[in-house]
Motif scaffolding. Sequence first.
Motif, short mmCIF file in Angstrom:
data_model
loop_
_atom_site.label_atom_id
_atom_site.label_comp_id
_atom_site.label_asym_id
_atom_site.label_seq_id
_atom_site.Cartn_x
_atom_site.Cartn_y
_atom_site.Cartn_z
N ARG A 1 0.66 -1.41 0.38
CA ARG A 1 0.35 -0.47 -0.13
C ARG A 1 1.10 1.10 -0.06
NH1 ARG A 1 -3.50 2.26 4.44
NH2 ARG A 1 -3.59 3.66 4.43
N PRO A 2 0.64 2.19 -0.29
CA PRO A 2 1.68 3.49 -1.35
C PRO A 2 1.21 4.18 0.44
CG PRO A 2 0.43 3.42 -2.97
CD PRO A 2 -0.29 2.25 -1.59
N SER A 3 2.95 4.87 0.73
CA SER A 3 2.56 5.34 2.07
C SER A 3 1.37 6.89 2.23
CB SER A 3 4.25 5.88 2.06
OG SER A 3 4.84 6.64 1.51
N GLY A 4 1.40 7.76 2.89
CA GLY A 4 0.54 8.58 2.97
C GLY A 4 -0.89 8.27 2.87
N GLY A 5 -1.49 9.20 3.58
CA GLY A 5 -3.11 9.15 3.15
C GLY A 5 -4.18 8.00 4.81
N THR A 6 -4.70 8.51 4.24
CA THR A 6 -5.64 7.66 6.09
C THR A 6 -6.69 6.77 5.55
OG1 THR A 6 -4.50 8.89 7.56
CG2 THR A 6 -6.43 7.44 8.15
N ARG A 7 -7.24 5.49 5.39
CA ARG A 7 -8.45 5.21 4.68
C ARG A 7 -9.45 4.41 6.18
NH1 ARG A 7 -8.24 3.82 -0.85
NH2 ARG A 7 -9.53 1.26 -0.07
N VAL A 8 -10.05 5.02 6.17
CA VAL A 8 -11.02 4.54 7.12
C VAL A 8 -12.29 4.29 5.71
CG1 VAL A 8 -12.74 5.08 9.11
CG2 VAL A 8 -10.00 6.69 8.76
N ALA A 9 -12.63 2.99 6.42
CA ALA A 9 -14.00 1.94 6.28
C ALA A 9 -15.07 2.04 7.03
CB ALA A 9 -13.68 0.69 6.36
N VAL A 10 -16.37 2.25 6.49
CA VAL A 10 -17.90 1.88 6.86
C VAL A 10 -17.90 0.40 6.61
CG1 VAL A 10 -19.43 3.11 7.22
CG2 VAL A 10 -17.76 4.27 6.10
N LEU A 11 -17.94 -0.55 7.72
CA LEU A 11 -19.23 -1.95 7.07
C LEU A 11 -20.16 -1.30 8.44
CD1 LEU A 11 -15.32 -2.00 6.86
CD2 LEU A 11 -16.16 -4.20 7.05
N GLY A 12 -21.51 -1.82 7.46
CA GLY A 12 -22.71 -2.80 8.76
C GLY A 12 -23.44 -3.40 7.52
N PHE A 13 -24.13 -4.19 8.37
CA PHE A 13 -24.95 -4.97 8.01
C PHE A 13 -26.02 -3.90 7.00
CE2 PHE A 13 -23.10 -8.09 10.55
CZ PHE A 13 -23.07 -9.39 9.69
N PRO A 14 -27.44 -4.50 6.49
CA PRO A 14 -28.30 -3.56 5.71
C PRO A 14 -29.21 -2.49 6.18
CG PRO A 14 -28.02 -5.77 4.67
CD PRO A 14 -27.69 -6.18 6.26
N LYS A 15 -30.05 -1.80 6.06
CA LYS A 15 -30.93 -1.40 6.87
C LYS A 15 -29.76 -0.81 8.24
CE LYS A 15 -33.23 -1.69 3.28
NZ LYS A 15 -33.56 -0.52 2.81
N GLN A 16 -29.06 -0.53 8.52
CA GLN A 16 -28.41 0.22 9.53
C GLN A 16 -27.54 1.63 9.68
OE1 GLN A 16 -28.44 -2.05 12.45
NE2 GLN A 16 -29.42 -3.06 10.55
N GLY A 17 -28.32 2.24 8.10
CA GLY A 17 -28.14 3.58 8.79
C GLY A 17 -26.57 4.00 7.71
N LYS A 18 -26.26 3.03 7.28
CA LYS A 18 -24.48 3.35 7.00
C LYS A 18 -24.09 4.62 5.80
CE LYS A 18 -22.84 -0.39 4.99
NZ LYS A 18 -22.54 1.03 3.17
N GLY A 19 -25.27 4.32 4.76
CA GLY A 19 -25.49 5.32 3.91
C GLY A 19 -25.33 7.02 4.31
N TYR A 20 -26.63 6.43 5.05
CA TYR A 20 -26.94 8.11 6.15
C TYR A 20 -25.31 8.63 7.06
CZ TYR A 20 -32.18 7.40 5.00
OH TYR A 20 -32.71 7.50 4.59
N LEU A 21 -24.88 8.10 7.03
CA LEU A 21 -23.78 8.09 7.80
C LEU A 21 -22.78 9.17 7.71
CD1 LEU A 21 -22.23 6.85 11.79
CD2 LEU A 21 -20.84 7.00 9.59
N VAL A 22 -22.33 7.78 6.20
CA VAL A 22 -21.00 8.70 5.51
C VAL A 22 -22.27 10.35 4.83
CG1 VAL A 22 -19.84 8.38 3.36
CG2 VAL A 22 -20.19 6.45 4.87
#
Length: 590
Positions: free
Chosen positions: A35-56
């Motif tokens: 993986r290239p150095s620099g930058g921070t990757r934050v993943a958002v995980l969850g089951f369906p209908k938990q409001g993941k898209g609204y949160l992002v």
Amino acid sequence: MTAPPWLEVLDETLDACRTHGREDLALRLRRRRDRPSGGTRVAVLGFPKQGKGYLVNAVLNAPVCAVGDAPTPAVPVEIGYAAEPAATLIGRAEERIPVAVERMTGEVGARPTGSLRRVEVGVPRELLSAGLVLVDTPAIGDPRSARTAAALDVLADADAVILVSDATTALSPAELALAHHVRTWCPHVILALTKVDVCPSWRAVAEEDRTALSGAGIDARVLPVSATVRQAAAKTGDQELNARSGFPELLSWIAEQVARPAERSSALLAAVSVRAAAAELVETLRTRAEAAGKDAGVDQTTLLHRAQRKADDLRRRNTRWQNLLSDEIADLMSDAEYDLRERTRHIVEVIDETFDRGDPIKLWDEFGPWLDDTLAKAVETNYTWAAERAEWIAQAVAVSFGEQYDQPDLRLADSGSDLIGEVRQPRIERFKIGQKLFTGLRGSYGGVLMFGLITNLAGLTLLNPISLTAGAAFAAKTISDEGGMRLQRRQAVAKMTAQRHVDDVFLRFSKDCRDSIRGVQRKLRDHFTALADDLSEQLARERETIIAGSAERERRTVRLRREIERLASLHQRAGELGLLAGRAPRELPA
């Protein structure tokens, strides 16, 4: 340039993964390493209908992700900084396809399944300008689905993970399992408890979630948030309302991830990945070692007795299936011949009945095609029944031999019913006009002569009205009798011709049917004889392996133990690297 100390441990673990056939773990470690150095990757995980898209969307204050009933992408959506909103679809061959941000969801849905690897979205947000990339993953579902695989694949290069669960209910066992898996591969995890604005009991749910995470040994904070309150605050500029949404604390946590030193973060992520991969390998090898130990614990005599019992069972099965095949084939041949004979007998009865009532001269044009068609149907039905019976025999023999063995293809040869020759019309004698006149004259002669002599005694001439009338009556009777006899002869000839044709068809196709059944018998015999021979050879090799394999099993067990010790050493070294990277021991997965 000197390589970082964690790289050697990671490469050694990567080689071990390849050696033991865990290419999935090797791929994760390779992605972590490259993986290239620099930058921070934050993943958002969850089951369906938990409001993941609204949160992002609430984190970015931008409608980037599909929400509600809109279809969500089946690939990760990576959201980074850009001066102008833009979206790019990344294909399997890394081809880049620019699309408008507002059309991104529709474009992704229109692409064939499996054609995309990910989606890159750029939005002008200060939060992202420091190198932060938010990764919105597909909803977790069936462990075997492509969506779940794509979501979990993001863990290979994620610096931190936001798990999303709504406040309607406490964490389910599936969500706890997901949290445990995520925490194993990523050191920085937080649980965002969404929809607190519509769940009055969210505080009790949050406490239950903290207890469940702690009880499962998962180090992750629980942060209640409300995307709806966050969006309302953004529209009105109400700071107090924004603070009540819980998002300032979430943004603060994200800022902490971005602010981590790159080298220390890389070392810690490598250490966590190595420990996770090593733990999975050790578990696999321990399972193998335990299985090998159980096998070694069974003494050689027991194994030899077991092999002998298998050989005896094989001999008994051979006797059973051979007797069953012989009996069933004999029954099938007898039944098939009887069935065809019975069908042709009914046809012969119809033939007799038809020509007993009708004149072949009038009926034959219609009767001939009917006979050919009926015979063809009888032959076809007989063949179909024989084929179904042959399939049943094959299944019965396969079960007798062993249910795990399939039967070969037993389709009978084509019946050839379409090749049945047409029944030839017999030479039928017709009663023509000239023959009727001659027969009538011959019959009338006796009548005229007899009644002429009688009337002559009464003084009449030989030819008188009475004698002529008698001659005409005698002529009609003679013609009628001759016509009846000729009809009977025609009926007899037609019956004989039709019956001979039926017998010819029966002889030919009964022979074909017997030959086909014999072919089925040979196929089954050869198939299961070959299987029996193979099994016999396998049992012989198994016996040889049992006799000569004790030392090899011991050597394998020793090698497995040494490999487990080496992996345990890598696990320990990775833990030391994690400590050097500045993490407390409790923050490293066990």
